[in-house]
Write an enzyme that holds these catalytic residues in place. Structure first.
Site, PDB file in Angstrom:
ATOM      1  CG  HIS A 279      -4.131  -0.366   6.247  1.00  0.00           C
ATOM      2  ND1 HIS A 279      -3.992  -0.332   7.619  1.00  0.00           N
ATOM      3  CD2 HIS A 279      -3.110   0.397   5.752  1.00  0.00           C
ATOM      4  CE1 HIS A 279      -2.954   0.435   7.921  1.00  0.00           C
ATOM      5  NE2 HIS A 279      -2.405   0.884   6.827  1.00  0.00           N
TER       6      HIS A 279
ATOM      7  CG  ASP B 119       0.418  -1.650   7.533  1.00  0.00           C
ATOM      8  OD1 ASP B 119       1.307  -2.523   7.518  1.00  0.00           O
ATOM      9  OD2 ASP B 119       0.649  -0.432   7.689  1.00  0.00           O
TER      10      ASP B 119
ATOM     11  CG  ASP C 238       4.781   2.961   7.377  1.00  0.00           C
ATOM     12  OD1 ASP C 238       3.873   3.385   6.630  1.00  0.00           O
ATOM     13  OD2 ASP C 238       4.591   2.097   8.256  1.00  0.00           O
ATOM     14  CG  HIS C 239       4.268   0.000   4.087  1.00  0.00           C
ATOM     15  ND1 HIS C 239       4.272  -1.351   4.359  1.00  0.00           N
ATOM     16  CD2 HIS C 239       3.794   0.601   5.215  1.00  0.00           C
ATOM     17  CE1 HIS C 239       3.802  -1.554   5.577  1.00  0.00           C
ATOM     18  NE2 HIS C 239       3.503  -0.389   6.128  1.00  0.00           N
TER      19      HIS C 239
ATOM     20  CG  HIS D  75      -0.236   4.334   4.822  1.00  0.00           C
ATOM     21  ND1 HIS D  75      -1.023   3.520   5.599  1.00  0.00           N
ATOM     22  CD2 HIS D  75      -0.991   5.442   4.550  1.00  0.00           C
ATOM     23  CE1 HIS D  75      -2.215   4.100   5.786  1.00  0.00           C
ATOM     24  NE2 HIS D  75      -2.219   5.258   5.151  1.00  0.00           N
TER      25      HIS D  75
ATOM     26  CG  HIS E 240      -0.371   0.074   2.539  1.00  0.00           C
ATOM     27  ND1 HIS E 240       0.535  -0.836   3.020  1.00  0.00           N
ATOM     28  CD2 HIS E 240      -0.562   0.972   3.549  1.00  0.00           C
ATOM     29  CE1 HIS E 240       0.873  -0.517   4.261  1.00  0.00           C
ATOM     30  NE2 HIS E 240       0.240   0.588   4.606  1.00  0.00           N
TER      31      HIS E 240
HETATM   32 ZN   LIG Z   1      -0.238   1.486   6.575  1.00  0.00          ZN
END
Ligand SMILES: [Zn+2]
Length: 309
Positions: A145, A216, A67-68, A65, A63
Protein backbone atom coordinates in the site's frame (compact mmCIF):
# COMPACT_ATOMS: atom_id res chain seq x y z
CA UNK A 1 -18.93 -17.91 13.05
CA UNK A 2 -19.99 -14.84 11.10
CA UNK A 3 -18.52 -11.71 9.63
CA UNK A 4 -20.60 -8.58 9.97
CA UNK A 5 -19.52 -5.64 7.85
CA UNK A 6 -19.72 -2.34 9.71
CA UNK A 7 -18.17 -0.12 7.06
CA UNK A 8 -17.52 -1.09 3.45
CA UNK A 9 -16.60 2.24 1.85
CA UNK A 10 -13.27 3.58 0.66
CA UNK A 11 -11.62 6.73 1.96
CA UNK A 12 -14.57 8.70 3.26
CA UNK A 13 -18.06 7.87 4.47
CA UNK A 14 -21.02 8.09 2.10
CA UNK A 15 -24.73 7.75 2.90
CA UNK A 16 -24.67 4.07 1.95
CA UNK A 17 -21.23 3.03 3.14
CA UNK A 18 -19.30 3.96 6.23
CA UNK A 19 -15.49 3.76 6.38
CA UNK A 20 -13.67 0.51 7.11
CA UNK A 21 -14.55 -1.86 9.90
CA UNK A 22 -15.78 -5.39 10.18
CA UNK A 23 -16.60 -7.69 13.06
CA UNK A 24 -15.58 -11.34 13.13
CA UNK A 25 -18.20 -12.79 15.45
CA UNK A 26 -16.83 -15.81 17.30
CA UNK A 27 -19.67 -16.05 19.79
CA UNK A 28 -20.30 -19.79 19.49
CA UNK A 29 -16.59 -20.56 19.42
CA UNK A 30 -15.16 -18.37 22.20
CA UNK A 31 -17.92 -15.89 23.10
CA UNK A 32 -15.87 -13.01 21.69
CA UNK A 33 -16.03 -10.54 18.81
CA UNK A 34 -12.89 -9.43 17.00
CA UNK A 35 -12.92 -6.11 15.15
CA UNK A 36 -10.81 -5.53 12.07
CA UNK A 37 -10.14 -1.82 11.56
CA UNK A 38 -12.21 0.85 13.21
CA UNK A 39 -12.98 3.78 10.93
CA UNK A 40 -14.83 6.85 12.20
CA UNK A 41 -18.42 6.11 13.15
CA UNK A 42 -17.84 2.40 13.77
CA UNK A 43 -19.54 2.70 17.18
CA UNK A 44 -22.65 4.16 15.52
CA UNK A 45 -22.79 1.22 13.13
CA UNK A 46 -22.40 -1.18 16.06
CA UNK A 47 -25.53 0.37 17.60
CA UNK A 48 -27.46 -0.98 14.61
CA UNK A 49 -26.29 -4.54 15.33
CA UNK A 50 -26.61 -7.00 18.20
CA UNK A 51 -22.89 -6.69 18.95
CA UNK A 52 -22.17 -5.72 22.55
CA UNK A 53 -19.04 -3.57 22.76
CA UNK A 54 -17.89 -5.43 25.87
CA UNK A 55 -17.71 -8.63 23.81
CA UNK A 56 -15.12 -6.99 21.57
CA UNK A 57 -11.96 -8.48 23.04
CA UNK A 58 -9.47 -7.84 20.25
CA UNK A 59 -9.05 -5.18 17.58
CA UNK A 60 -6.77 -5.78 14.59
CA UNK A 61 -5.66 -2.74 12.63
CA UNK A 62 -4.39 -3.15 9.06
CA UNK A 63 -2.75 0.29 8.70
CA UNK A 64 -2.79 3.77 10.14
CA UNK A 65 -4.74 5.65 7.46
CA UNK A 66 -7.53 7.66 9.06
CA UNK A 67 -10.41 5.83 7.42
CA UNK A 68 -9.23 2.70 9.25
CA UNK A 69 -8.50 4.07 12.75
CA UNK A 70 -10.34 7.33 13.47
CA UNK A 71 -13.17 5.43 15.16
CA UNK A 72 -10.93 3.99 17.86
CA UNK A 73 -11.03 6.78 20.51
CA UNK A 74 -14.83 6.98 20.33
CA UNK A 75 -15.37 3.25 20.40
CA UNK A 76 -12.92 2.71 23.25
CA UNK A 77 -14.51 5.47 25.32
CA UNK A 78 -18.07 4.27 24.77
CA UNK A 79 -17.03 0.75 25.62
CA UNK A 80 -16.27 2.07 29.11
CA UNK A 81 -19.90 3.17 29.61
CA UNK A 82 -21.48 -0.23 29.73
CA UNK A 83 -23.50 0.21 32.89
CA UNK A 84 -23.52 -2.71 35.31
CA UNK A 85 -21.30 -4.75 33.11
CA UNK A 86 -17.95 -6.19 34.01
CA UNK A 87 -15.05 -4.23 32.50
CA UNK A 88 -12.91 -6.57 30.46
CA UNK A 89 -9.47 -5.88 29.06
CA UNK A 90 -8.91 -5.35 25.37
CA UNK A 91 -6.04 -6.25 23.04
CA UNK A 92 -5.10 -4.06 20.10
CA UNK A 93 -2.86 -5.44 17.32
CA UNK A 94 -1.50 -3.11 14.68
CA UNK A 95 1.43 -1.32 13.06
CA UNK A 96 3.85 0.64 15.18
CA UNK A 97 2.26 4.00 15.99
CA UNK A 98 -1.18 2.67 16.90
CA UNK A 99 -0.38 2.82 20.63
CA UNK A 100 0.76 6.41 20.44
CA UNK A 101 -2.35 7.39 18.41
CA UNK A 102 -4.76 5.79 20.89
CA UNK A 103 -3.01 6.96 24.05
CA UNK A 104 -2.57 10.52 22.75
CA UNK A 105 -6.22 10.88 21.74
CA UNK A 106 -7.36 9.49 25.09
CA UNK A 107 -4.97 11.72 27.03
CA UNK A 108 -5.68 15.05 25.31
CA UNK A 109 -9.43 14.42 25.54
CA UNK A 110 -9.16 13.61 29.23
CA UNK A 111 -10.63 10.14 28.68
CA UNK A 112 -9.99 7.57 31.39
CA UNK A 113 -10.88 3.99 30.72
CA UNK A 114 -11.91 1.60 33.50
CA UNK A 115 -10.36 -1.32 31.64
CA UNK A 116 -6.86 -2.00 30.36
CA UNK A 117 -5.67 -1.99 26.76
CA UNK A 118 -2.78 -4.27 25.85
CA UNK A 119 -1.01 -3.15 22.69
CA UNK A 120 0.77 -5.51 20.32
CA UNK A 121 2.59 -3.39 17.78
CA UNK A 122 4.56 -4.75 14.86
CA UNK A 123 6.70 -3.53 11.97
CA UNK A 124 8.14 -5.12 8.82
CA UNK A 125 10.56 -7.20 10.88
CA UNK A 126 8.20 -8.58 13.49
CA UNK A 127 5.42 -10.07 11.38
CA UNK A 128 4.41 -13.71 11.03
CA UNK A 129 2.47 -15.42 13.79
CA UNK A 130 1.14 -12.59 15.92
CA UNK A 131 -1.30 -14.51 18.11
CA UNK A 132 -1.96 -18.07 19.18
CA UNK A 133 -4.69 -19.24 21.52
CA UNK A 134 -5.99 -22.76 22.16
CA UNK A 135 -8.56 -22.29 19.37
CA UNK A 136 -7.08 -19.82 16.88
CA UNK A 137 -3.81 -18.72 15.30
CA UNK A 138 -3.46 -15.36 13.56
CA UNK A 139 -0.76 -14.49 11.05
CA UNK A 140 0.03 -11.07 9.58
CA UNK A 141 2.03 -10.30 6.48
CA UNK A 142 2.94 -7.01 4.84
CA UNK A 143 0.91 -5.96 1.80
CA UNK A 144 1.71 -3.32 -0.80
CA UNK A 145 0.00 0.00 0.00
CA UNK A 146 1.17 3.63 0.22
CA UNK A 147 2.10 3.16 3.89
CA UNK A 148 2.95 0.05 5.92
CA UNK A 149 -0.17 -2.11 5.78
CA UNK A 150 -0.86 -5.75 6.63
CA UNK A 151 -3.32 -8.51 5.87
CA UNK A 152 -4.45 -11.05 8.45
CA UNK A 153 -4.97 -14.79 8.18
CA UNK A 154 -7.10 -16.16 10.99
CA UNK A 155 -6.86 -19.94 11.31
CA UNK A 156 -9.20 -21.83 13.54
CA UNK A 157 -7.60 -24.97 14.96
CA UNK A 158 -9.14 -28.26 13.88
CA UNK A 159 -12.23 -29.17 15.84
CA UNK A 160 -12.23 -32.43 17.78
CA UNK A 161 -14.58 -35.16 16.65
CA UNK A 162 -17.81 -35.49 18.61
CA UNK A 163 -19.05 -38.54 20.49
CA UNK A 164 -22.10 -40.29 19.07
CA UNK A 165 -23.99 -40.80 22.34
CA UNK A 166 -27.03 -42.42 20.72
CA UNK A 167 -24.89 -45.03 18.99
CA UNK A 168 -23.07 -45.76 22.25
CA UNK A 169 -26.34 -46.23 24.11
CA UNK A 170 -27.58 -48.52 21.36
CA UNK A 171 -24.38 -50.57 21.75
CA UNK A 172 -25.21 -51.06 25.42
CA UNK A 173 -22.67 -48.68 26.95
CA UNK A 174 -24.15 -47.28 30.17
CA UNK A 175 -24.11 -43.51 30.38
CA UNK A 176 -21.37 -42.38 32.77
CA UNK A 177 -17.58 -42.45 33.11
CA UNK A 178 -17.17 -44.89 30.21
CA UNK A 179 -18.42 -42.17 27.86
CA UNK A 180 -15.53 -39.99 28.98
CA UNK A 181 -12.99 -42.75 28.38
CA UNK A 182 -14.29 -43.39 24.87
CA UNK A 183 -14.32 -39.66 24.16
CA UNK A 184 -10.62 -39.65 25.05
CA UNK A 185 -10.00 -42.32 22.44
CA UNK A 186 -9.76 -45.27 24.80
CA UNK A 187 -11.15 -48.64 23.64
CA UNK A 188 -13.15 -50.49 26.32
CA UNK A 189 -14.63 -53.92 26.98
CA UNK A 190 -18.10 -54.15 28.49
CA UNK A 191 -19.06 -56.69 31.19
CA UNK A 192 -20.61 -58.93 28.54
CA UNK A 193 -17.20 -58.87 26.78
CA UNK A 194 -18.41 -56.64 23.94
CA UNK A 195 -15.46 -54.67 22.61
CA UNK A 196 -16.10 -50.99 22.00
CA UNK A 197 -13.61 -49.32 19.69
CA UNK A 198 -13.53 -45.59 20.43
CA UNK A 199 -12.84 -44.68 16.80
CA UNK A 200 -16.19 -46.18 15.76
CA UNK A 201 -18.06 -43.76 17.99
CA UNK A 202 -16.18 -40.51 17.45
CA UNK A 203 -16.64 -38.51 14.28
CA UNK A 204 -13.52 -37.44 12.38
CA UNK A 205 -12.01 -34.10 13.43
CA UNK A 206 -13.35 -31.22 11.35
CA UNK A 207 -10.86 -28.84 9.80
CA UNK A 208 -10.97 -25.35 11.30
CA UNK A 209 -11.99 -22.37 9.18
CA UNK A 210 -9.55 -20.01 7.52
CA UNK A 211 -10.53 -16.37 7.23
CA UNK A 212 -8.34 -13.90 5.38
CA UNK A 213 -8.91 -10.20 5.89
CA UNK A 214 -6.71 -7.86 3.91
CA UNK A 215 -6.02 -4.18 4.33
CA UNK A 216 -5.62 -1.78 1.42
CA UNK A 217 -3.22 -3.12 -1.17
CA UNK A 218 -2.00 -3.35 -4.72
CA UNK A 219 -2.02 -6.86 -6.13
CA UNK A 220 0.82 -8.70 -4.40
CA UNK A 221 1.95 -12.28 -3.76
CA UNK A 222 1.58 -11.69 -0.02
CA UNK A 223 -2.21 -11.52 -0.52
CA UNK A 224 -2.15 -14.88 -2.25
CA UNK A 225 -0.07 -16.45 0.52
CA UNK A 226 -2.42 -15.11 3.19
CA UNK A 227 -5.45 -16.44 1.32
CA UNK A 228 -4.28 -19.98 0.46
CA UNK A 229 -7.28 -22.31 0.82
CA UNK A 230 -9.20 -19.67 2.78
CA UNK A 231 -12.87 -20.32 3.41
CA UNK A 232 -13.41 -16.60 3.00
CA UNK A 233 -11.20 -13.89 1.55
CA UNK A 234 -12.18 -10.29 2.29
CA UNK A 235 -10.41 -8.14 -0.30
CA UNK A 236 -10.59 -4.47 -1.14
CA UNK A 237 -12.00 -3.39 -4.49
CA UNK A 238 -11.47 0.34 -4.57
CA UNK A 239 -11.44 0.30 -8.36
CA UNK A 240 -13.14 -1.55 -11.20
CA UNK A 241 -12.17 -3.32 -14.40
CA UNK A 242 -9.85 -1.22 -16.55
CA UNK A 243 -8.67 0.96 -13.64
CA UNK A 244 -5.50 -1.07 -13.04
CA UNK A 245 -3.16 1.86 -13.66
CA UNK A 246 -4.89 4.31 -11.34
CA UNK A 247 -5.28 1.55 -8.73
CA UNK A 248 -1.53 0.96 -8.84
CA UNK A 249 -0.80 4.68 -8.51
CA UNK A 250 -2.99 4.95 -5.43
CA UNK A 251 -1.89 1.72 -3.78
CA UNK A 252 -5.16 -0.12 -4.33
CA UNK A 253 -6.70 -3.01 -6.28
CA UNK A 254 -9.45 -3.53 -8.79
CA UNK A 255 -12.20 -6.14 -8.53
CA UNK A 256 -10.38 -8.13 -11.24
CA UNK A 257 -7.14 -8.21 -9.27
CA UNK A 258 -9.00 -9.29 -6.13
CA UNK A 259 -10.59 -12.10 -8.14
CA UNK A 260 -7.17 -13.15 -9.45
CA UNK A 261 -5.85 -13.33 -5.89
CA UNK A 262 -8.80 -15.48 -4.82
CA UNK A 263 -8.30 -17.79 -7.82
CA UNK A 264 -4.53 -18.11 -7.37
CA UNK A 265 -4.93 -18.80 -3.65
CA UNK A 266 -7.62 -21.44 -4.13
CA UNK A 267 -9.93 -19.54 -1.78
CA UNK A 268 -13.52 -20.79 -1.53
CA UNK A 269 -15.28 -17.46 -1.40
CA UNK A 270 -14.43 -13.82 -2.15
CA UNK A 271 -16.07 -10.84 -0.48
CA UNK A 272 -15.28 -7.46 -2.00
CA UNK A 273 -15.31 -4.39 0.23
CA UNK A 274 -13.66 -0.93 0.43
CA UNK A 275 -15.92 0.22 -2.39
CA UNK A 276 -15.59 3.75 -3.74
CA UNK A 277 -18.62 6.05 -3.36
CA UNK A 278 -18.52 6.78 -7.09
CA UNK A 279 -19.90 3.27 -7.78
CA UNK A 280 -23.70 3.41 -8.05
CA UNK A 281 -25.86 0.34 -7.62
CA UNK A 282 -25.74 -0.62 -11.30
CA UNK A 283 -21.94 -0.37 -11.12
CA UNK A 284 -21.94 -2.70 -8.12
CA UNK A 285 -23.62 -5.47 -10.12
CA UNK A 286 -21.09 -4.87 -12.87
CA UNK A 287 -18.20 -5.09 -10.35
CA UNK A 288 -19.48 -8.49 -9.29
CA UNK A 289 -20.18 -9.68 -12.82
CA UNK A 290 -16.73 -8.73 -14.08
CA UNK A 291 -14.97 -10.31 -11.09
CA UNK A 292 -17.06 -13.49 -11.50
CA UNK A 293 -15.50 -14.03 -14.95
CA UNK A 294 -12.28 -14.83 -13.05
CA UNK A 295 -13.58 -16.13 -9.71
CA UNK A 296 -17.16 -17.29 -9.59
CA UNK A 297 -18.00 -17.28 -5.88
CA UNK A 298 -17.74 -13.51 -5.42
CA UNK A 299 -20.00 -11.04 -3.67
CA UNK A 300 -19.83 -7.28 -3.09
CA UNK A 301 -20.76 -6.66 0.54
CA UNK A 302 -22.89 -3.88 2.04
CA UNK A 303 -22.76 -2.15 5.40
CA UNK A 304 -24.34 -4.22 8.19
CA UNK A 305 -24.47 -7.31 6.01
CA UNK A 306 -23.78 -10.51 7.90
CA UNK A 307 -22.08 -13.45 6.25
CA UNK A 308 -22.02 -16.89 7.83
CA UNK A 309 -18.74 -18.75 7.50
ZN1 LIG B 1 -5.25 3.13 3.11
Amino acid sequence: MDIQFLGTGAGQPSKARNVSSLALKLLDEINEVWLFDCGEGTQNRILETTIRPRKVSKIFITHLHGDHIFGLPGFLSSRAFQANEEQTDLEIYGPQGIKSFVLTSLRVSGSRLPYRIHFHEFDQDSLGKILETDKFTVYAEELDHTIFCVGYRVMQKDLEGTLDAEKLKAAGVPFGPLFGKIKNGQDIVLEDRTEIKAADYISAPRPGKIITILGDTRKTNASVRLAVNADVLVHESTYGKGDEKIARNHGHSTNMQAAQVAAEAGAKRLLLNHISARFLSKDISQLKKDAASIFENVHVVKDLEEVEI
